[in-house]
Every structure is written in structure tokens, then in C-alpha cells.
Enzyme design. Sequence first.
Site, short mmCIF file in Angstrom:
data_model
loop_
_atom_site.label_atom_id
_atom_site.label_comp_id
_atom_site.label_asym_id
_atom_site.label_seq_id
_atom_site.Cartn_x
_atom_site.Cartn_y
_atom_site.Cartn_z
N HIS A 165 0.83 -1.19 0.00
CA HIS A 165 0.00 0.00 0.00
C HIS A 165 0.87 1.24 0.00
O HIS A 165 1.93 1.24 0.62
CB HIS A 165 -0.92 0.03 1.23
CG HIS A 165 -2.08 0.94 1.06
ND1 HIS A 165 -2.01 2.28 1.35
CD2 HIS A 165 -3.34 0.71 0.61
CE1 HIS A 165 -3.17 2.83 1.07
NE2 HIS A 165 -4.00 1.91 0.62
N ASP A 209 -7.91 -5.58 0.11
CA ASP A 209 -8.36 -6.45 -0.98
C ASP A 209 -7.96 -7.91 -0.82
O ASP A 209 -8.36 -8.75 -1.62
CB ASP A 209 -7.83 -5.92 -2.31
CG ASP A 209 -8.40 -4.56 -2.64
OD1 ASP A 209 -9.61 -4.39 -2.45
OD2 ASP A 209 -7.65 -3.68 -3.06
N1 CMC Z 1 4.14 -7.53 -4.71
C1 CMC Z 1 5.47 -7.44 -4.91
N2 CMC Z 1 6.19 -6.31 -4.77
C2 CMC Z 1 5.52 -5.20 -4.39
C3 CMC Z 1 4.14 -5.21 -4.16
C4 CMC Z 1 3.45 -6.44 -4.33
N3 CMC Z 1 2.13 -6.50 -4.11
N4 CMC Z 1 3.74 -3.99 -3.81
C5 CMC Z 1 4.84 -3.22 -3.83
N5 CMC Z 1 5.93 -3.95 -4.19
C6 CMC Z 1 7.31 -3.48 -4.31
C7 CMC Z 1 7.47 -2.57 -5.51
O1 CMC Z 1 7.84 -3.30 -6.66
C8 CMC Z 1 8.55 -1.63 -5.05
O2 CMC Z 1 9.78 -2.28 -5.18
P1 CMC Z 1 11.13 -1.43 -5.47
O3 CMC Z 1 11.32 -0.52 -4.31
O4 CMC Z 1 12.20 -2.48 -5.57
O5 CMC Z 1 10.90 -0.71 -6.75
C9 CMC Z 1 8.28 -1.48 -3.55
O6 CMC Z 1 7.56 -2.66 -3.16
C10 CMC Z 1 7.44 -0.27 -3.20
O7 CMC Z 1 6.24 -0.34 -3.88
P2 CMC Z 1 5.67 0.79 -4.84
O8 CMC Z 1 5.18 0.17 -6.09
O9 CMC Z 1 6.63 1.92 -4.96
O10 CMC Z 1 4.48 1.28 -3.99
P3 CMC Z 1 3.31 2.17 -4.50
O11 CMC Z 1 2.92 3.00 -3.36
O12 CMC Z 1 3.66 2.86 -5.75
O13 CMC Z 1 2.17 1.10 -4.88
C11 CMC Z 1 0.43 -0.45 -4.64
C12 CMC Z 1 1.26 0.65 -3.97
C13 CMC Z 1 -0.78 -0.75 -3.80
C14 CMC Z 1 -0.07 0.03 -6.03
C15 CMC Z 1 1.32 -1.70 -4.81
O14 CMC Z 1 1.72 -2.14 -3.52
C16 CMC Z 1 0.63 -2.81 -5.57
O15 CMC Z 1 0.62 -2.80 -6.79
N6 CMC Z 1 0.00 -3.81 -4.84
C17 CMC Z 1 -0.75 -4.86 -5.48
C18 CMC Z 1 -2.10 -4.34 -5.91
C19 CMC Z 1 -3.02 -4.10 -4.73
O16 CMC Z 1 -3.17 -4.94 -3.87
N7 CMC Z 1 -3.70 -2.93 -4.75
C20 CMC Z 1 -4.67 -2.57 -3.74
C21 CMC Z 1 -4.26 -1.43 -2.87
S1 CMC Z 1 -5.30 -1.21 -1.43
C22 CMC Z 1 -6.87 -0.83 -2.01
C23 CMC Z 1 -6.96 0.31 -2.93
O17 CMC Z 1 -6.21 1.29 -2.85
O18 CMC Z 1 -7.84 0.27 -3.76
#
Ligand code: CMC
Length: 441
Positions: A314, A372
Site C-alpha cells: 500500500h 483487498d
Molecule cells: N508484490 C510485490 N512487490 C511489491 C508489491 C506487491 N504487491 N507492492 C509493492 N511492491 C514493491 C514494488 O515493486 C517496489 O519495489 P522497489 O522498491 O524495488 O521498486 C516497492 O515494493 C514499493 O512499492 P511501490 O510500487 O513503490 O508502492 P506504491 O505505493 O507505488 O504502490 C500499490 C502501492 C498498492 C499500487 C502496490 O503495492 C501494488 O501494486 N500492490 C498490489 C495491488 C493491490 O493490492 N492494490 C490494492 C491497494 S489497497 C486498495 C486500494 O487502494 O484500492
Amino acid sequence: MVRKKLNKKNNRKAKIIIDETTYEFPIYNSTEGEAVIDISKLHAEANIFTYDPGFTSTASCESKITYIDGDKGILRYRGYDIEELAKKSDFIEVVNLLIYGDLPNKEQLTKYKRLITRHTLLHEQIINFFQGFRRDAHPMAMMVGVMGALSSFYQDTLNINDSHQRQEATRRIIAKSATIGAMAYKYSLGQAFVSPRNNLSFSENFLYMCFSNTAENYKVSPVLAKAMDTILILHADHEQNASTSTVRLAGSSGANPFACIAAGVSSLWGPAHGGANQAALEMLEEIGSSKNIKKYIAKAKNKKDPFKLMGFGHRVYKNYDPRAKILKSICLKVLKHVGVKNDPILKLAMDLEKIALNDKYFKEKRLYPNVDFYSGIILRAIGFPPEMFTVIFAIARTAGWTAQWTEMIEDPIQKIGRPRQLYTGKRVIKYGVGRSSKNTR
Ligand code: CMC
């Protein structure tokens, strides 16, 4: 104007040195959480922009609605802790709280419920509108389309400068979202639409409209209705997430509320946001068995692989999402109620959670289950197919979207949202010079 409302006693200043010149900007305290640097005069004074893809360090507005402490795993609506609201309130009370700022008294709540209930019906012509969709359309496609179309049916509540019309539009959006969601479901099944029943609560009515049919009356179980209601409460608002920011940005141009909420529904649909509940269950089904978890964890950690653990991670929570904690406990109750003793998907989810939480990569990046991760297992047990999960999220989030939209319209410093860019394209060139010779378009 807002600057006066913000903490006057704060004398902190931020200094930005660009080349040899120092620029000073005021810092405003929040009531809780991070302070902000007001850089709104930066461009006028220094002729430079800030660059923040994904708005990771940007507060786009002032808001009094929802507070999240991502490190501690805290979520509050209007100051009330989410756990307490989930236990003691029902969804419509939470809607009222989000929109009006405090919990209603008994009389106010009864009146509000009556007002919402009065708007559950849809204009008969909307049925024709539905007939235009393919039967295999995703129900979110129907949500986006029909929500936007409401602006053509309810033209008496399009004046955003009239507080009465704004409130009426808000009630229509919340009440009708459940009816539209249920109709989208029925349409995809090829069944007749079921009219709302105003003697039922919001959640009971939604379940009734989804699961009743002309041959069989659906008796709403209080356990499932309570689980549904809790899911709606937990999804009702989440401060300036992608869909809420979309609603605010759409609304900042003066667009009508139905159009703005349709924009929010579109943004919610993506798998990184609300679409993650469908994606999480589909991922669990794909993993299939606990013996495959290691392989999928390795995929999630591999930067060359686009696979992510859905329902994990998140932007704000760097601790267990408090909503996931509540949902995990409801999961067990609902499965027991529907007579599922050992749900292999729940077992798989719990095993996956355990392995991920003990994995170095997930620990270091502070990735925890989010809202989720468990919601899909509950919704599936209630009887919904995965395509309906994001629709249910959208129905709940109409509460937060309308509250945030109202707050924005009523904010005296509200301006059209208009971010700038770091331009890295071509400088001016003579027409025709550099015309493409490749045939790849
Ligand atoms: N699986 C594997 N790696 C992950 C995941 C994951 N679910 N989430 C984040 N990471 C990694 C990401 O690749 C990054 O790595 P690095 O620092 O090496 O580049 C690091 O963790 C930080 O993540 P981020 O992508 O910079 O974080 P963000 O704030 O941009 O994204 C997120 C947050 C929710 C989009 C992401 O965690 C994600 O895609 N999760 C899976 C989808 C999900 O469950 N979404 C629902 C969110 S909660 C409900 C809502 O908001 O609707």
C-alpha cells in the site's frame, strides 16, 4: 483564505535554495500526521516547478474527512476509529458521518435513511440504457456508463452551486449505486432486474436485489447482511487515493456530480486500486495450492516479472492495513455461516500471508495484506462472482467520493486542478523535417 484557517502559531519555514537564491515557504501543521510546505507561490517567485510522479510527497488539498497513519495502521473517519465504526455503526450512519462531519442523532439518522431509501429506484428509461450493453460486459463497464448517464436523467440536481441540489445529488448517487450494481449483476446473468425493497436496510436491499429472482424470493441472512455492511463501511473512504483524487480533479472544473463519480468509478477499476480484490482472488485461484506459494513469491520478487502479490502492499500503510485485520475475522464467521468448514482458498491465503510476512523482501519493503486480500473470499462465500467485487467497492466508495467532492466544492480556495510537467520532448522544428520513414505506426 485557507491559510488563515491553518495553524497560525506555526513559525516554521522551509527554505529552498535554487542556484544562489533562497526562497522561503510557510509550513502548515496538520491536526495529526505530517505537516505540509506551501509551495503554491514557488513558480511565481522562482519560475520553477516541483516534480513528484505519483504524488508521493504531495498533499493535493486540505481535508477534514479521513485520517490514516500508515506506520501505525490507523484509519479514522472524522476522528472515529474504523474498528469502532465497523462494530457499532451501520453503513448509512457512516455515510452521514462522512458527509456531515459528525455522527447523526437518532432522529437525524432515521430521516437520512428515509431520504436515501426514497432514491433507490432508477428512472425506467435506464432499463433501456442497460439493454445496450453486451451481456458479457464487465459489471464495472456498466457502472461507469450508467453512473455517467444519471446526469441526463436527474437534471434537477446538476447545479453544483446550490447546496440543496448538491445534497440531493449525493443521496441519489449513494442510493442508486447499489441498484445499478445489482442491475449490472442481473444483466450479466441474463435475469430480470429486481426492484429495490424499501423495508430493508441498505445492505440487505443490495443482497436482495442481487440474489432474488422471479422464481425464488431470497431471504436475507442477518449474518451475511452484517458482513456486507461491514465491507461497505471499511471501503467507504480512504482520503486522497487515486479514485478520490480523480473525483476531485474532475469536479474542480465544475463538472456535475454524476460525471465526477463516473470518473472515480473508472479510476477505481484498475488492478492497482479497487480492481485488486478481483485480481487477488483470481491470483489465489491461479496459485491453486500452498505448495506453489514459493514459486509465486519468487515471481513477485523478480523485477523482470510484472507479477505482483495482489492484495499486498500500500502507498500509505507500511503496517497491517486495519481493514484487512477486520476482514480476516469476518471471513471465518461468514464461511462458518455458509457451511464451509475448510475453504482451501482461505487456507491458501493464510499460508501465503504467513510466508510473505516472514520473507526478507516483503519485510524490508514493509508489504502487508491490504483491504483487498480477504474481502474477495467473503464476497465469494456470500455468492458473488469476482467481477462483482470492484462494483461493491465502488458502491461503498460513493460515500467517500461524494463527501470529498462536497468538501472540495465548499472550499473557498478551490481552483481548477491543473498540474504542470517536465517537458522532455522536441524543441521547435520546421514542418516536415524529421518526418518518419518507418512503417511501424
Ligand atoms: N508484490 C510485490 N512487490 C511489491 C508489491 C506487491 N504487491 N507492492 C509493492 N511492491 C514493491 C514494488 O515493486 C517496489 O519495489 P522497489 O522498491 O524495488 O521498486 C516497492 O515494493 C514499493 O512499492 P511501490 O510500487 O513503490 O508502492 P506504491 O505505493 O507505488 O504502490 C500499490 C502501492 C498498492 C499500487 C502496490 O503495492 C501494488 O501494486 N500492490 C498490489 C495491488 C493491490 O493490492 N492494490 C490494492 C491497494 S489497497 C486498495 C486500494 O487502494 O484500492
